[in-house]
Structure formats: structure tokens, C-alpha cells
Scaffold this motif. Sequence first.
Motif, PDB file in Angstrom:
ATOM      1  N   ARG A  24       1.780  -3.545   5.406  1.00  0.00           N
ATOM      2  CA  ARG A  24       3.014  -3.829   6.154  1.00  0.00           C
ATOM      3  C   ARG A  24       3.693  -2.549   6.643  1.00  0.00           C
ATOM      4  O   ARG A  24       4.185  -2.483   7.753  1.00  0.00           O
ATOM      5  N   LEU A  25       3.718  -1.516   5.808  1.00  0.00           N
ATOM      6  CA  LEU A  25       4.359  -0.267   6.190  1.00  0.00           C
ATOM      7  C   LEU A  25       3.370   0.869   6.397  1.00  0.00           C
ATOM      8  O   LEU A  25       3.694   1.858   7.039  1.00  0.00           O
ATOM      9  N   THR A  26       2.199   0.754   5.835  1.00  0.00           N
ATOM     10  CA  THR A  26       1.247   1.856   5.923  1.00  0.00           C
ATOM     11  C   THR A  26       0.186   1.627   6.999  1.00  0.00           C
ATOM     12  O   THR A  26      -0.531   2.542   7.353  1.00  0.00           O
ATOM     13  N   TYR A  27       0.088   0.424   7.526  1.00  0.00           N
ATOM     14  CA  TYR A  27      -0.918   0.077   8.521  1.00  0.00           C
ATOM     15  C   TYR A  27      -2.327   0.341   7.977  1.00  0.00           C
ATOM     16  O   TYR A  27      -2.507   1.043   6.985  1.00  0.00           O
ATOM     17  N   SER A  28      -3.319  -0.210   8.658  1.00  0.00           N
ATOM     18  CA  SER A  28      -4.692   0.100   8.277  1.00  0.00           C
ATOM     19  C   SER A  28      -4.953   1.582   8.497  1.00  0.00           C
ATOM     20  O   SER A  28      -5.750   2.201   7.782  1.00  0.00           O
ATOM     21  N   TYR A  29      -4.277   2.187   9.456  1.00  0.00           N
ATOM     22  CA  TYR A  29      -4.483   3.598   9.777  1.00  0.00           C
ATOM     23  C   TYR A  29      -4.189   4.494   8.571  1.00  0.00           C
ATOM     24  O   TYR A  29      -4.992   5.354   8.216  1.00  0.00           O
ATOM     25  N   GLY A  30      -3.048   4.296   7.937  1.00  0.00           N
ATOM     26  CA  GLY A  30      -2.711   5.092   6.763  1.00  0.00           C
ATOM     27  C   GLY A  30      -3.646   4.836   5.602  1.00  0.00           C
ATOM     28  O   GLY A  30      -4.050   5.757   4.880  1.00  0.00           O
ATOM     29  N   GLN A  31      -4.025   3.584   5.416  1.00  0.00           N
ATOM     30  CA  GLN A  31      -4.932   3.242   4.325  1.00  0.00           C
ATOM     31  C   GLN A  31      -6.316   3.858   4.548  1.00  0.00           C
ATOM     32  O   GLN A  31      -7.009   4.217   3.585  1.00  0.00           O
ATOM     33  N   CYS A  32      -6.712   4.002   5.823  1.00  0.00           N
ATOM     34  CA  CYS A  32      -7.998   4.643   6.124  1.00  0.00           C
ATOM     35  C   CYS A  32      -8.028   6.087   5.655  1.00  0.00           C
ATOM     36  O   CYS A  32      -9.016   6.550   5.064  1.00  0.00           O
ATOM     37  N   TYR A  80      -2.231   2.425  15.736  1.00  0.00           N
ATOM     38  CA  TYR A  80      -2.323   2.377  14.275  1.00  0.00           C
ATOM     39  C   TYR A  80      -3.213   1.246  13.761  1.00  0.00           C
ATOM     40  O   TYR A  80      -3.847   1.378  12.726  1.00  0.00           O
ATOM     41  N   SER A  81      -3.224   0.132  14.465  1.00  0.00           N
ATOM     42  CA  SER A  81      -3.981  -1.025  13.988  1.00  0.00           C
ATOM     43  C   SER A  81      -5.346  -1.141  14.662  1.00  0.00           C
ATOM     44  O   SER A  81      -5.933  -2.229  14.689  1.00  0.00           O
ATOM     45  N   SER A  82      -5.880  -0.025  15.167  1.00  0.00           N
ATOM     46  CA  SER A  82      -7.165  -0.058  15.849  1.00  0.00           C
ATOM     47  C   SER A  82      -8.256  -0.626  14.945  1.00  0.00           C
ATOM     48  O   SER A  82      -8.547  -0.081  13.878  1.00  0.00           O
ATOM     49  N   TRP A  83      -8.877  -1.701  15.390  1.00  0.00           N
ATOM     50  CA  TRP A  83      -9.918  -2.360  14.598  1.00  0.00           C
ATOM     51  C   TRP A  83     -11.171  -1.475  14.524  1.00  0.00           C
ATOM     52  O   TRP A  83     -11.750  -1.272  13.454  1.00  0.00           O
ATOM     53  N   ALA A  84     -11.572  -0.938  15.666  1.00  0.00           N
ATOM     54  CA  ALA A  84     -12.789  -0.119  15.701  1.00  0.00           C
ATOM     55  C   ALA A  84     -12.622   1.156  14.878  1.00  0.00           C
ATOM     56  O   ALA A  84     -13.553   1.579  14.184  1.00  0.00           O
ATOM     57  N   PHE A  85     -11.440   1.777  14.946  1.00  0.00           N
ATOM     58  CA  PHE A  85     -11.232   2.991  14.175  1.00  0.00           C
ATOM     59  C   PHE A  85     -11.236   2.683  12.689  1.00  0.00           C
ATOM     60  O   PHE A  85     -11.783   3.449  11.893  1.00  0.00           O
ATOM     61  N   ARG A 110     -11.397   5.687  -9.085  1.00  0.00           N
ATOM     62  CA  ARG A 110     -12.393   4.809  -8.462  1.00  0.00           C
ATOM     63  C   ARG A 110     -11.807   3.423  -8.213  1.00  0.00           C
ATOM     64  O   ARG A 110     -12.056   2.803  -7.165  1.00  0.00           O
ATOM     65  N   ALA A 111     -10.998   2.928  -9.142  1.00  0.00           N
ATOM     66  CA  ALA A 111     -10.369   1.616  -8.949  1.00  0.00           C
ATOM     67  C   ALA A 111      -9.444   1.637  -7.741  1.00  0.00           C
ATOM     68  O   ALA A 111      -9.375   0.663  -6.970  1.00  0.00           O
ATOM     69  N   PHE A 112      -8.708   2.736  -7.544  1.00  0.00           N
ATOM     70  CA  PHE A 112      -7.817   2.893  -6.391  1.00  0.00           C
ATOM     71  C   PHE A 112      -8.644   2.891  -5.106  1.00  0.00           C
ATOM     72  O   PHE A 112      -8.292   2.251  -4.114  1.00  0.00           O
ATOM     73  N   ARG A 113      -9.777   3.598  -5.130  1.00  0.00           N
ATOM     74  CA  ARG A 113     -10.652   3.628  -3.959  1.00  0.00           C
ATOM     75  C   ARG A 113     -11.193   2.234  -3.641  1.00  0.00           C
ATOM     76  O   ARG A 113     -11.190   1.801  -2.479  1.00  0.00           O
ATOM     77  N   GLU A 114     -11.650   1.536  -4.649  1.00  0.00           N
ATOM     78  CA  GLU A 114     -12.199   0.200  -4.422  1.00  0.00           C
ATOM     79  C   GLU A 114     -11.128  -0.763  -3.922  1.00  0.00           C
ATOM     80  O   GLU A 114     -11.384  -1.589  -3.031  1.00  0.00           O
ATOM     81  N   GLU A 115      -9.947  -0.660  -4.485  1.00  0.00           N
ATOM     82  CA  GLU A 115      -8.833  -1.510  -4.058  1.00  0.00           C
ATOM     83  C   GLU A 115      -8.490  -1.252  -2.587  1.00  0.00           C
ATOM     84  O   GLU A 115      -8.267  -2.198  -1.816  1.00  0.00           O
ATOM     85  N   THR A 116      -8.465   0.015  -2.204  1.00  0.00           N
ATOM     86  CA  THR A 116      -8.154   0.377  -0.816  1.00  0.00           C
ATOM     87  C   THR A 116      -9.255  -0.103   0.120  1.00  0.00           C
ATOM     88  O   THR A 116      -8.977  -0.632   1.211  1.00  0.00           O
TER      89      THR A 116
END
Length: 322
Positions: A99-107, A164-169, A127-133
Motif C-alpha cells: 500500500r505504501l511501499t509499492y511493488s517497486y520498493g519491495q523489489c 512504481y507499479s510496473s509489472w514487467a519491472f 531468509r524468512a524475510f526474503r521469502e516473505e517479500t
Amino acid sequence: MVPAGLPTSASYLPGLLDVMEAGLDRTEPSANMVSRAAGESLFGGSYDWHSCIFAHWALLTQARRDGDGERAGRILDRLSDEALAAERARLAEAGLGGRLTYSYGQCWLLRLLSELERHRAVLPSTRAFREETERALLDFLDQAPFPELEGDRRLEGRGVVGYYSSWAFTWYQVMAAGPVTEGAGARLTRMREERLDPWREQLITSVDPRSFEFLWVPTLGYLVDSVEPFNPPLEPYVLDRREVLPAEVTMRTTHLLGVHASRLWPLALRAAEEPAAAAELDRALAELLGRRELWDGDFAVVSHWMPQFIWLNFYLAGVASP
């Protein structure tokens, strides 16, 4: 080792890294939505959350490439398992997610967590944080539309946008990070075949960018191709030299600097293998880096993010600091 053809632009690389690192501790001014919602953040510098994470990843990755143990140590000290666990809990408690970080930040978070595992033992909580992300990004890819714009929301007929929400990126970033959750690789390949391949031409066709876009749309197709090639192969990338830099760089027009820098990324991919492409990239980067106000200028407008965008060219071209 600097590939032949990049001696001029690579001379700027140490300064680019220093600007990035200095920004990590600069918390004002700030538009960090995670800090605002959660009260604090591990990634509270560099003006906003995603730029701060991108900078951590860039600095740690370049330190590994350069064999720079001092810089790597400084970045790793900031990213203790305890600090990462606290950030993970902070995000969950504040209910942030996309909601606030967008897929872009999570990437960028995924890329950073992946890079961390190159530097130290794989810790269960990290590793759990990586898998969750990774799972969150895969869910985004399953649910979000592609192309991003449909019907009367299209921009002069195009639906693919560099935002920010680029699907391909997002797809590229998850694949480039190296999927680790069960079935993720097959899931990404299926998405690629069903969602990206039918739109291959839109992903590599030059566009007139809008002021809100910060990714050059044709770059998206070449990034996808770099981790899982199209069949039949794409034609070699040719740099589009249309003018995209704004006449005046302001908060409203600054995203176009990202378009300008990211337009070089596919050339950087070629530069890693082709001397002629490396020479062309060197000239283009030297011209951009020679305008220091475009990457080491106003913090809120320029220097919190443009060093990372320019640096990615060196990363994709396989360049180490001279």
C-alpha cells in the motif's frame, strides 16, 4: 576491472558511491512513508524508503565487486539480523505491504536481501524475510493488470508505463534476484509466457514519456530478455536519442531524469560483451555525469535517487571502480 571503452565515465564511480552513502544518514527532508506510518525505519535516509534500500543494495553490491571490505563492512553493520527483523516487524505491524511501499520498493528490498546472502551466512530470520517479500511480489504479479493501463486510461494507445507499479519491472526484479520459494521459478516462467510474451512489441517500442514516468519503457523488454531471453531473439538495442531531459529540473519533472538514465541500461547490457557498445555507453554516461547538478544537486529532487539510477549502468555493464 573496467571493461575497455568505459574509462571516462568509470572515473566518476567513486564519487557516485560516496554521494549514495552520504544520503543513507540524511533523514531531512523526507518523504519516507514507512517512517511516517511506523514511527521509524531501518531505511529512514535517502529521502524515501525505496531509494534508501536501493542505495544499500547498490553500495553492498559494488563493494563486493570492488573487493572493498571497508565499505561492505559499513553497510553490513547497518543491516544486522536484529535490525532487519525489527524492520520486518515494523512493516507487518503498520500493515504497510504494497500500500505504501509499492511493488517497486519491495523489489529493491528483495534484491538487498538476496545480496546479503552473498556476504554472510544465511540466517533463518533473514531468509524468512526474503521469502516473505518474494511471495508478496509473486502475489502482486498474479493479481495486478498487465499492461497497466486499459481502455480510456491508455496513453495515446499504449498501456505499458514506467512507474512504481510496473509489472514487467517487478517480474524482472524477482527473476534477477533468484527465486528461492518453492515453485517460484515455474510460476514466473508461466507468468512470462502468459502475460509478457504477447506484449513483447509494446515492451521494446520507443515512446514519448510522461512526466510521472521514471523508467524508459523499451528498457523493460530488454531487462526481461536479459534474465530469460525472448524467442525469437530481440533485435540488438539501439539507443534512442530523443531528448527527454526537462528544461528545468523540479520536483514535478525530476522523474524524467530516471527515464534518461534508464534509457542507457540496455546499452549497458550490451557493453558487458561488446566494445563498441561500451564506448557508446562511456560517452553517454560521461556526458550525464559531467552535469553534476543532475546527480549531486538538490537532495529532495536529485541526489537521493539519481546516483542509484546512473550506477545501475555500471552494474549491468560489469564495471568495477578504477
